[in-house]
Design a protein around this motif. Structure first.
Motif, PDB file in Angstrom:
ATOM      1  N   TYR A 240       0.855  -1.183   0.000  1.00  5.84           N
ATOM      2  CA  TYR A 240       0.000   0.000   0.000  1.00  5.84           C
ATOM      3  C   TYR A 240       0.897   1.241   0.000  1.00  5.84           C
ATOM      4  CZ  TYR A 240      -4.120  -2.827   0.863  1.00  5.84           C
ATOM      5  OH  TYR A 240      -5.138  -3.727   0.725  1.00  5.84           O
ATOM      6  N   GLU A 241       0.615   2.167  -0.880  1.00  3.97           N
ATOM      7  CA  GLU A 241       1.451   3.365  -1.003  1.00  3.97           C
ATOM      8  C   GLU A 241       0.712   4.588  -0.439  1.00  3.97           C
ATOM      9  OE1 GLU A 241       3.209   3.879  -4.857  1.00  3.97           O
ATOM     10  OE2 GLU A 241       3.482   1.720  -5.149  1.00  3.97           O
ATOM     11  N   THR A 244      -0.821   7.223  -2.864  1.00  2.00           N
ATOM     12  CA  THR A 244      -2.052   6.846  -3.569  1.00  2.00           C
ATOM     13  C   THR A 244      -3.267   7.181  -2.711  1.00  2.00           C
ATOM     14  OG1 THR A 244      -0.827   5.030  -4.573  1.00  2.00           O
ATOM     15  CG2 THR A 244      -3.232   4.932  -4.724  1.00  2.00           C
ATOM     16  N   ASP A 245      -3.184   6.849  -1.437  1.00  2.00           N
ATOM     17  CA  ASP A 245      -4.318   7.121  -0.544  1.00  2.00           C
ATOM     18  C   ASP A 245      -4.504   8.619  -0.307  1.00  2.00           C
ATOM     19  OD1 ASP A 245      -4.736   4.432  -0.364  1.00  2.00           O
ATOM     20  OD2 ASP A 245      -3.687   4.188   1.549  1.00  2.00           O
ATOM     21  N   ILE A 247      -3.672  11.117  -2.290  1.00  2.00           N
ATOM     22  CA  ILE A 247      -4.230  11.744  -3.505  1.00  2.00           C
ATOM     23  C   ILE A 247      -5.713  11.386  -3.626  1.00  2.00           C
ATOM     24  CG2 ILE A 247      -4.135  11.735  -6.031  1.00  2.00           C
ATOM     25  CD1 ILE A 247      -1.758  13.214  -4.997  1.00  2.00           C
ATOM     26  N   ALA A 248      -6.057  10.142  -3.309  1.00  2.00           N
ATOM     27  CA  ALA A 248      -7.463   9.731  -3.383  1.00  2.00           C
ATOM     28  C   ALA A 248      -8.309  10.594  -2.444  1.00  2.00           C
ATOM     29  CB  ALA A 248      -7.601   8.253  -3.023  1.00  2.00           C
ATOM     30  N   LEU A 371     -11.289   3.216   1.604  1.00  2.00           N
ATOM     31  CA  LEU A 371     -10.154   2.821   0.763  1.00  2.00           C
ATOM     32  C   LEU A 371      -9.639   1.442   1.120  1.00  2.00           C
ATOM     33  CD1 LEU A 371      -8.025   6.120   0.582  1.00  2.00           C
ATOM     34  CD2 LEU A 371      -9.623   5.220  -1.125  1.00  2.00           C
ATOM     35  N   ASN A 372      -9.948   0.995   2.360  1.00  2.00           N
ATOM     36  CA  ASN A 372      -9.506  -0.339   2.765  1.00  2.00           C
ATOM     37  C   ASN A 372      -8.003  -0.509   2.660  1.00  2.00           C
ATOM     38  OD1 ASN A 372     -10.909  -2.558   3.787  1.00  2.00           O
ATOM     39  ND2 ASN A 372     -12.344  -2.393   2.053  1.00  2.00           N
ATOM     40  N   SER A 373      -7.286   0.472   3.168  1.00  2.00           N
ATOM     41  CA  SER A 373      -5.832   0.475   3.037  1.00  2.00           C
ATOM     42  C   SER A 373      -5.180   0.069   4.352  1.00  2.00           C
ATOM     43  CB  SER A 373      -5.381   1.879   2.643  1.00  2.00           C
ATOM     44  OG  SER A 373      -3.990   1.998   2.735  1.00  2.00           O
ATOM     45  N   LYS A 374      -3.957  -0.446   4.262  1.00  2.00           N
ATOM     46  CA  LYS A 374      -3.201  -0.750   5.480  1.00  2.00           C
ATOM     47  C   LYS A 374      -2.386   0.451   5.947  1.00  2.00           C
ATOM     48  CE  LYS A 374      -2.494  -5.755   4.937  1.00  2.00           C
ATOM     49  NZ  LYS A 374      -1.424  -6.752   4.630  1.00  2.00           N
TER      50      LYS A 374
END
Lengths: 482, 482
Positions: A240-241, A244-245, A247-248, A371-374
Motif C-alpha cells: 500500500y502506497e 495513492t491514498d 491523492i485519493a 479505501l480499505n488500506s493498510k
C-alpha cells in the motif's frame, strides 16, 4: 474641522521622503516564517520604535514570549504598543498593522530584489515584499504622524498603535495580548474604534471599505505506511502506497468548479436573497478584473455576481501542496513513507471553525475507511480563524467613506473580503467597538506573490486617506456626542 | 578447474583491506543527480581508474560529452572501459557496474554520515550511500582482481569492464556507447557473456540469480492556470485552481490496492499459468520479508504468490510527488499557478514504453477534458526503459548457480526483479549474449533510502562469489566447446 491644508500640503511636498521611508522598511527582510530571518523581524520592530519615538509617540515593545519553530525555541517578535496623545476630550483610534512579511526569494521568480523597493516606471508602482502587505500602510501611518508633527498640527484624535510581527505566521501570542490589554485600565481599553489597513480594493480603480472577512481552517492530512523511502521498482505492486491514498482523499474534497464535497459544509451558510445579490451587482468589478489579477482567463463563472459571491459570501477550499513527497525537478522513483496534504477552507458567517473541522474530520475519516488500506491516517488542524462581519452603517465607516470621498473624489465600494484577518474579529470581540478595514492597495497588488507591488499613487494618496480618516473620525464623534 | 584456494584464502586474509577499499569508495560523494556533486563523480572515476591500473588493467575514461542539468551545461561523467587479459583461448566476460550514487543528506534521516562507511555492530553491516548500490559490488570486482594479482594467479577469463557514472540519473550517453562499442573490432565486440551485479536477493538469506526486470515509463503531468501564486483567500472560490485538477487526475491513475486504472494497460500482459505460479511459490520468500523490508505491515496481499507476481510479472504505478506546490512544513495558503505531478509505471513483458505512454496520454487527456476546467494540461514522458527477460537455462546462469552453491552452499532462487536496469536490455540487444544479474546484497538493503547498508558477510562472501563465478564461466565455456 477637516484635515488642515498645511498637513496635506506637507504630504504632497514630502513624497520623496515618504518613498524613502518605505524603502527603508522594505529593505529589512522581516520574514516571520523563517527562523533564520527572525533577527530581521526584531530589527524591523526597532526601526518602527525609533520612527515612532522620534515623532513623539510613547512606545513599548511587548514581549510575547517564545515559540518552537522547526524544532528550535526562538523569541517571538514583540507586539508594538504605542500611543500618541491622551486628551480625554478626544476619541482614541486604535490602529493595527503588521511589520512582518511573507517569505520571498529571487529564485521564486521575482524580477527584482524582493527586499529592495524598486520603482517600475511603466506601471508607476513600487515592487518589493511588504510594499503593499503591510509595510505600505504601516509606513503610511508613520507619514501621517510626520506630517502633523512637522507642521505643528495637533492630531484631532488620540492614537493607539498595536503593531505585530507575526501576522504572516499565525499571529502567535497576539490574541492573548489583546484580551489582556482590553481589560479596564489597560492599554487598549477605552478606544472608540479600530482601523485596520491590511487588505485591498476589489479592483484597480475604486477605493473600498471592508465590513466582512472570511475565516479559515487549515488542515494537515497525513498518510503513513512504510518506515522509510521504498524503491518503487522493488515495492511497486506489492505494498500500500501512502501517496495513492492521500491523492485519493484530496481528490474527494472539492470539484474543479470549486464546489466543496464535504457533506454539511454549506449548512450554516444563509441562502442568498435578491437584495443581497444587488449589493454585489452594484460593486465596481468585472470578470476582467479577476483575469487581470490572476494573469489568465480562469474565472469560475462569467457572471460577476456569482464570482463576487464566491469570494465574499461562500466558503472555498484550496489544495496547497504535499509535504514529504518528491517535490524537486526531474525524476525520483521512490515511494515516500509518509505524506502530508495541506489544504484550507475559507469560512463565512455562520460557519464556525469548530463545526467545519468536525465535518472535515468525520468525512475524511469515513472516506479513508472506504479505501480499505493498510496505511494509517491522521488529520490535524493548524491555523484557524473565525469569519467576521460588522455593521457598515457605523460612524466609523461614515468617517472612512468621507475621507475616501475627500481624497479620491469617489464613493468607496462596500466589500466583504475573501481573505482572513482574524485580528479583526479579535478586536471586535475584545473591545466591542466598530472595526473598519480601510485598504491602501489595489486588487492586483499580488500580496504573497513574487509580483507584490504598490502603486505610487495608492501609497501617497493612501497616506492622505489615512490622515484624513482621523479628522473625519473626530468630526463623526463630535456629531455623535451632540 | 575451480577457483584456487590460494585466491579464496587471500580473500579471507584481506577482509580488512577490502572493507577499507569500500570505505574509500563510499567516502567519495559521487551523486550524479546534483550538478554540485559532479566533481566528486569525476573524482570517483579517477579513483577507479587508479585502482584498476594498479592491478594491471588497461583503462580508458570514455568521454560521453555534456548534458544540461538545472539550466547549466556540464560535463558527463566518463564511461570507464577497462580490460584485463586478451587471451584468445579464454572467454571474455563483460562486467557492468555503476560508480555514481543517489543523493543523500544527513537531514534525510540518516543515523550516520551517508558518505562515511559506518559499521553497525548489532547488525554486522555497513551503512553508507552506495554501500550496496552499487559500490559494494563494484569494489568487490576490484577485490577479485586484487586477490588474483597478489597471489600470482592468472584469471581464467578475460575481463572487460564497462562502468558508468550516470546510472542513477538516466544513464545518459551509455546506450549510444554500447551500440558503438559492440560493432566488429570495437571494445565490447566478442564478449561471451555479461554479468551485472546491481540488484538484490529477494529475501535476507537466500542468494538469487535474476533473469527478468521490469521496464519503466516516467511521467510529468502539468496543470497550469494563473500566471503567479494567488492568495487563496482573495481568489479561492473565484478561479479554477491547478492543484484541484492535478489531484483529480492523479487520483484516477491507480487504486489503493494497486490496480492501474489506465484502460488497456494490462492488455499486453500475458495471463499467468499454473506452471508459472509454481515458480513463484517455490521462491524463498514470505510476507514477513516484505513487511520487514518496508518496516511496516503493508503488503497488498497475504498470499505470497500474489505479492511476488505483483513485483515480478505485473505492472505497477506509483505516485511520487508534485513539483510547484507548497512542500515545506507548516502552512502556506497560496494557490500555486502551475503544478507538475510525477508518477511512473513499471512495465513487464510484453508491454512497451511506447504503447504505455500512448495509453496514459490518451486517458489523462480524456479525463482532463471531463473536468471542464479553464486550466491547461500537458503530459510529458521523461526517463523510460523497456522490460527485459532472458533464458535462465543458459550456461551463464549455470556458472552463477555453481558459484553460489560453492560460496553459500545454497541453490539460488531464480527471480525476476521489480526494478528497472535498462542497461541489461541494452547489452542483450547490442551483443546478443546472455546477461546474468548476480546480486551481492540482501532484499532489505534499502538502496536509495536513508537506511542503505550492506551486510558484512554479503560484501565479503559476495567478493568470493564474483571471483568464483569467473572460474565457473571458464569451466562452462570449456564444456560448451567440447
Amino acid at each position: 474641522m477637516s484635515i488642515p491644508s498645511k498637513v496635506t500640503d506637507y504630504m504632497s511636498q514630502h513624497e520623496t521622503d515618504f518613498v524613502r521611508r518605505l524603502q527603508e522598511a522594505v529593505g529589512i527582510p522581516s520574514v516571520s516564517g523563517d527562523p533564520a530571518s527572525r533577527p530581521h523581524v526584531m530589527e524591523m520592530a526597532e526601526w518602527i520604535k525609533n520612527e515612532l519615538t522620534t515623532l513623539g509617540a510613547t512606545v513599548t515593545l511587548k514581549d510575547l514570549g517564545k515559540q518552537t519553530l522547526e524544532g528550535k525555541e526562538i523569541q517571538l517578535p514583540p507586539a508594538i504598543l504605542a500611543s500618541v496623545g491622551s486628551d480625554a476630550s478626544k476619541p482614541t483610534v486604535l490602529i493595527y498593522a503588521h511589520y512582518d512579511v511573507q517569505p520571498a526569494a529571487k529564485e521564486d521568480g521575482w524580477d527584482t530584489d524582493p527586499f529592495k523597493l524598486t520603482y517600475d516606471k511603466d506601471r508607476d508602482c513600487y515592487h518589493g515584499r511588504g510594499s503593499t502587505d503591510d509595510k505600505g500602510p504601516l509606513v503610511g501611518w508613520i507619514n501621517v504622524l510626520d506630517a502633523h508633527v512637522n507642521t505643528g498640527t495637533k492630531l484631532p484624535v488620540n492614537i493607539k498603535f498595536c503593531l505585530e510581527g507575526m501576522e504572516e505566521s499565525g499571529s502567535v501570542g497576539l490574541d492573548k495580548l489583546i484580551v489582556e490589554e482590553s481589560q479596564p485600565g489597560k492599554f487598549l481599553n477605552g478606544v472608540a474604534c479600530v482601523c485596520i489597513s491590511d487588505n485591498y480594493w476589489l479592483n484597480t480603480s475604486t477605493p473600498c471599505l471592508t465590513y466582512g472577512l472570511r475565516g479559515i481552517s487549515c488542515f494537515e492530512l497525513t498518510i503513513s505506511g512504510p518506515k522509510w523511502d521504498l524503491h518503487s521498482g522493488v515495492f511497486g505492486g506489492t505494498v500500500y502506497e501512502p501517496m495513492t491514498d492521500l491523492i485519493a482523499l484530496m481528490s474527494k474534497l472539492v470539484t474543479s468548479q470549486g464546489k466543496i464535497l464535504v457533506p454539511g459544509v454549506y449548512k450554516s451558510v444563509p441562502p442568498v436573497t435578491e437584495d443581497e445579490k444587488k449589493l454585489y451587482d452594484a460593486l465596481h468589478y468585472s470578470i476582467d478584473d479577476i483575469d487581470t489579477a490572476a494573469g489568465a482567463n480562469i474565472a469560475l463563472s462569467d457572471d460577476k455576481v456569482t464570482v463576487l459571491m464566491g469570494r465574499m459570501r461562500e466558503p472555498s477550499l484550496s489544495l496547497h501542496g504535499i509535504e514529504g513527497a518528491f517535490s524537486g525537478p526531474g525524476t525520483k522513483t521512490v515511494i515516500p513513507p509518509s505524506v502530508t496534504g495541506k489544504f484550507s477552507i475559507r469560512l463565512v458567517p455562520n460557519q464556525t471553525t469548530k463545526e467545519i473541522e468536525e465535518l472535515v474530520e468525520a468525512y475524511v475519516t469515513a472516506e479513508f475507511e472506504k479505501l480499505n488500506s493498510k496505511s494509517t491516517m491522521k488529520i490535524e488542524h493548524s491555523e484557524s480563524g473565525e469569519p467576521w462581519y460588522t455593521d457598515p452603517n457605523h460612524w466609523n465607516f461614515k468617517a472612512a467613506e468621507r475621507a475616501t470621498l475627500a481624497v479620491y473624489d469617489k464613493k468607496p465600494d462596500y466589500t466583504r473580503e475573501g481573505g482572513s484577518i482574524p485580528i479583526a474579529l479579535s478586536f471586535s470581540d475584545a473591545l466591542h467597538v466598530s472595526v473598519v478595514l480601510l485598504p491602501m492597495g489595489r486588487g492586483d497588488d499580488g500580496a504573497h506573490s513574487e509580483k507584490e507591488k504598490i502603486d505610487r499613487s495608492n501609497y501617497l494618496k493612501g497616506t492622505q486617506l489615512l490622515g484624513t480618516y482621523l479628522w473625519e473620525v473626530a468630526k463623526e464623534v463630535s456629531k455623535d456626542v451632540k
